[in-house]
Design a protein around this motif. Structure first.
Motif: not given
Length: 195
Positions: A93-117
């Motif tokens: 149930r991970a989520g980010i605030s970003a406009a990326v197409p479904p099916g893509s893979k995004v490099s992120v950093q997990r920071a507690g309860d949120w994720y950052v590109r």
């Protein structure tokens, strides 16, 4: 017979408010907002740089526009499955605030309860936010220094002019110049990376 129009009295010129605890409290309020912006900017920049948090990949499943206020259009939120690089952490149930197409893979950093590109462009974006905190700080300094609480926009300008030739005014100018330069440099760096 010609009638003369009735003369309207001129509105009194705005005057400076009296110093008091409310003006100082307003200055402290802006200082606290600036500290919050500084903290969010630095924490998220550290995450985007990979200095803190858990690195991994977010496989995007769905995206939608989260409704904003009446003054903003909202922003795109994408949700999917996060897998850490070491495969120890999986969050479906991970989520980010970003406009990326479904099916893509995004490099992120997990920071507690949120994720950052992650990436240079994202680091520049969050550092720009840090510099915006400097503008908020500079705005509130005049109220903290004078103790004057403005009742309207004209008084805000008058209070700013009141401190313009003092040490506080000099410090404010340097903070504003440095913050604006920082924001512009970060925006340029982000645009150069194509983020």
């Amino acid at each position: 017979m010609v009638t003369q129009p009735e003369l309207m009295p001129l509105a009194p010129a705005p005057s400076l408010p009296s110093p008091g605890i409310m003006g100082r409290a307003l200055g402290v309020f802006f200082f606290l907002i600036a500290l919050t912006i500084f903290g969010i900017g630095i924490l998220n920049a550290a995450n985007a740089a990979g200095l803190v948090g858990t690195h991994g990949t977010l496989a995007v499943k769905d995206c939608w526009v989260q409704r904003g206020t009446r003054h903003s259009r909202g922003h795109t939120v994408c949700e999917g499955i996060f897998r850490s690089d070491d495969r120890k952490v999986v969050d479906d149930r991970a989520g980010i605030s970003a406009a990326v197409p479904p099916g893509s893979k995004v490099s992120v950093q997990r920071a507690g309860d949120w994720y950052v590109r992650t990436g240079f462009g994202e680091v520049a974006r969050w550092i720009a936010m840090f510099f915006l905190g400097g503008l908020v700080l500079a705005f509130g300094m005049a109220f903290a220094a004078t103790g004057m609480f403005p009742r309207d926009a004209a008084q805000v300008g008058m209070i700013s002019r009141e401190v313009s030739e003092s040490r506080v005014g000099t410090v404010r100018r340097w903070i504003v110049r440095g913050s604006l330069a920082g924001v512009v440099i970060c925006i340029l760096l982000r645009s150069l990376t194509g983020s």
